[in-house]
Design an enzyme around this catalytic site. Structure first.
Site, mmCIF file in Angstrom:
data_model
loop_
_atom_site.group_PDB
_atom_site.id
_atom_site.type_symbol
_atom_site.label_atom_id
_atom_site.label_comp_id
_atom_site.label_asym_id
_atom_site.label_seq_id
_atom_site.Cartn_x
_atom_site.Cartn_y
_atom_site.Cartn_z
ATOM 1 N N LYS A 31 0.892 -1.144 -0.072
ATOM 2 C CA LYS A 31 -0.022 -0.142 0.039
ATOM 3 C C LYS A 31 0.990 1.147 -0.049
ATOM 4 O O LYS A 31 0.647 2.305 -0.705
ATOM 5 C CB LYS A 31 -0.772 0.110 1.118
ATOM 6 C CG LYS A 31 -1.927 -1.018 1.101
ATOM 7 C CD LYS A 31 -2.898 -0.875 2.452
ATOM 8 C CE LYS A 31 -2.276 -0.763 3.861
ATOM 9 N NZ LYS A 31 -1.555 -2.055 4.263
ATOM 10 N N ARG B 74 -9.432 1.440 9.013
ATOM 11 C CA ARG B 74 -9.222 0.027 9.494
ATOM 12 C C ARG B 74 -10.232 -0.818 10.365
ATOM 13 O O ARG B 74 -9.745 -1.852 10.606
ATOM 14 C CB ARG B 74 -7.638 -0.051 10.063
ATOM 15 C CG ARG B 74 -6.550 -0.529 9.254
ATOM 16 C CD ARG B 74 -5.340 0.095 10.280
ATOM 17 N NE ARG B 74 -4.122 -0.735 9.876
ATOM 18 C CZ ARG B 74 -3.099 -0.281 9.465
ATOM 19 N NH1 ARG B 74 -2.809 0.896 8.864
ATOM 20 N NH2 ARG B 74 -2.083 -1.204 9.616
ATOM 21 N N ARG C 159 11.629 -6.646 5.018
ATOM 22 C CA ARG C 159 11.411 -5.161 4.703
ATOM 23 C C ARG C 159 12.521 -4.502 5.476
ATOM 24 O O ARG C 159 12.888 -4.514 6.546
ATOM 25 C CB ARG C 159 10.166 -4.819 4.860
ATOM 26 C CG ARG C 159 9.957 -3.218 4.816
ATOM 27 C CD ARG C 159 8.475 -2.791 4.489
ATOM 28 N NE ARG C 159 7.873 -3.099 5.944
ATOM 29 C CZ ARG C 159 6.424 -2.398 5.862
ATOM 30 N NH1 ARG C 159 5.860 -2.051 5.068
ATOM 31 N NH2 ARG C 159 5.881 -2.704 7.207
ATOM 32 N N ARG D 113 11.619 -1.680 10.643
ATOM 33 C CA ARG D 113 10.562 -1.334 11.430
ATOM 34 C C ARG D 113 10.486 -2.151 12.664
ATOM 35 O O ARG D 113 10.641 -3.315 12.627
ATOM 36 C CB ARG D 113 9.349 -1.131 10.604
ATOM 37 C CG ARG D 113 8.857 0.193 10.211
ATOM 38 C CD ARG D 113 7.782 0.195 9.389
ATOM 39 N NE ARG D 113 6.575 -0.418 9.967
ATOM 40 C CZ ARG D 113 5.175 -0.169 9.471
ATOM 41 N NH1 ARG D 113 5.131 0.313 8.487
ATOM 42 N NH2 ARG D 113 4.283 -0.805 10.130
ATOM 43 N N ARG E 91 -0.213 -8.009 14.012
ATOM 44 C CA ARG E 91 -0.829 -7.145 12.997
ATOM 45 C C ARG E 91 -1.748 -8.026 12.005
ATOM 46 O O ARG E 91 -2.714 -7.183 11.537
ATOM 47 C CB ARG E 91 0.226 -6.255 12.357
ATOM 48 C CG ARG E 91 1.068 -5.566 13.343
ATOM 49 C CD ARG E 91 2.374 -5.122 12.600
ATOM 50 N NE ARG E 91 2.209 -4.128 11.491
ATOM 51 C CZ ARG E 91 3.265 -4.147 10.525
ATOM 52 N NH1 ARG E 91 4.703 -4.795 10.698
ATOM 53 N NH2 ARG E 91 3.134 -3.429 9.516
HETATM 54 P P1 AMP Z 1 0.977 0.916 9.092
HETATM 55 O O1 AMP Z 1 2.445 1.561 8.839
HETATM 56 O O2 AMP Z 1 -0.210 1.179 8.159
HETATM 57 O O3 AMP Z 1 1.474 -0.481 8.950
HETATM 58 O O4 AMP Z 1 0.633 1.148 10.626
HETATM 59 C C1 AMP Z 1 1.553 0.791 11.856
HETATM 60 C C2 AMP Z 1 0.762 0.843 12.957
HETATM 61 O O5 AMP Z 1 0.146 2.169 13.270
HETATM 62 C C3 AMP Z 1 -0.418 -0.080 13.058
HETATM 63 O O6 AMP Z 1 0.040 -1.435 13.561
HETATM 64 C C4 AMP Z 1 -1.188 0.461 14.073
HETATM 65 O O7 AMP Z 1 -0.716 0.233 15.466
HETATM 66 C C5 AMP Z 1 -1.262 1.802 13.943
HETATM 67 N N1 AMP Z 1 -2.100 2.298 12.923
HETATM 68 C C6 AMP Z 1 -1.893 2.891 11.533
HETATM 69 N N2 AMP Z 1 -3.132 3.187 10.881
HETATM 70 C C7 AMP Z 1 -4.234 3.059 11.853
HETATM 71 C C8 AMP Z 1 -5.440 3.159 11.815
HETATM 72 N N3 AMP Z 1 -6.139 3.403 10.789
HETATM 73 N N4 AMP Z 1 -6.206 2.605 12.833
HETATM 74 C C9 AMP Z 1 -5.689 2.160 13.965
HETATM 75 N N5 AMP Z 1 -4.278 1.967 13.934
HETATM 76 C C10 AMP Z 1 -3.464 2.313 13.010
#
Ligand code: AMP
Length: 225
Positions: free
Chosen positions: A18, A93, A132, A165, A176
């Site tokens: 994404k 989400r 990654r 990360r 996740r």
């Molecule tokens: P990502 O970089 O999109 O994988 O997001 C990393 C982390 O940020 C996720 O595992 C959540 O803890 C938090 N996060 C990101 N977007 C959301 C969302 N829309 N709702 C809740 N938590 C989020």
């Protein structure tokens, strides 16, 4: 194509691409990529109150509570650059976030143009996430096997160090993916029901996937207005 406002959502599990595709779409359409994960990570780094509130959830691979996340997106979408459209990457989400987004765009008399669900199988997602690496300076993504830098550990673009990360370790990745399956995957059916969903095969190189997305968008929204 960039002449019209595009309001798109990218849906799909962590690691599916994404971020990469969101950046390219943002560039192609001249609209901001709004990645809630990036915003949260920056807030954690800057030790803002929101970052402090979000950190324990991110570290555990859990979703940050809806009220915090929705407030953040409301604020971001109110900024001038988002008036010409946006690519939402990692939001919504949960069902509550999807409802809030609907209300938000409707309040402005607007609508979403499409929801792109990027799909790859679970084994490939785990391979992508655990391999990654990101440049600590410019955030360019790499993969240990399939997109390695010319010099190990060094960003091709800016020479910065490559890092993993913290939430890409195997244990957090499992959480996740579990959060995704339980809370986010059902949104695909919601968006299918309102005619916005376009499913795109996320296997293959990034150019191929990007071309599939552009084709899907053509089918979804027709020629540029
Ligand atoms: P990502 O970089 O999109 O994988 O997001 C990393 C982390 O940020 C996720 O595992 C959540 O803890 C938090 N996060 C990101 N977007 C959301 C969302 N829309 N709702 C809740 N938590 C989020």
């Amino acid at each position: 194509m960039s002449a019209r406002a595009w309001r798109l959502v990218l849906l799909g599990p962590p690691g599916v691409g994404k971020g990469t595709q969101g950046r390219r779409l943002a560039q192609a359409f001249g609209v901001p990529q709004i990645a809630t994960g990036d915003i949260f990570r920056n807030a954690v780094k800057d030790r803002t109150p929101m970052g402090t509130a979000a950190k324990s959830y991110i570290d555990a691979g859990k979703l940050v509570p809806d009220d915090v996340t929705i407030g953040l997106v409301e604020e971001r979408l109110a900024r001038p650059d988002a008036q010409a459209g946006f690519i939402l990457d990692g939001f919504p989400r949960t069902a509550q976030q999807a409802t809030a987004l609907d209300a938000l765009v409707q309040r402005k008399g607007l609508r979403l143009d499409g929801v792109i669900e990027i799909k790859v199988d679970a084994a490939e997602v785990i391979r992508r996430l655990t391999g990654r690496r990101l440049c600590a300076v410019c955030q360019t993504p790499y993969h240990l096997e399939s997109a390695s830098p010319k010099l190990p550990g060094v960003c091709d673009r800016c020479g910065g160090p490559l890092v993993q990360r913290e939430d890409d370790d195997e244990k957090t990745v499992v959480n996740r993916l579990d959060e995704y399956q339980r809370k986010t995957a059902p949104l695909a059916e919601y968006y299918r029901g309102v005619g916005l969903l376009r499913v795109v095969d996320g296997n293959g190189d990034m150019d191929t996937v990007f071309a599939r997305i552009m084709t899907a968008l053509g089918a979804a929204v027709g020629p540029a207005a």
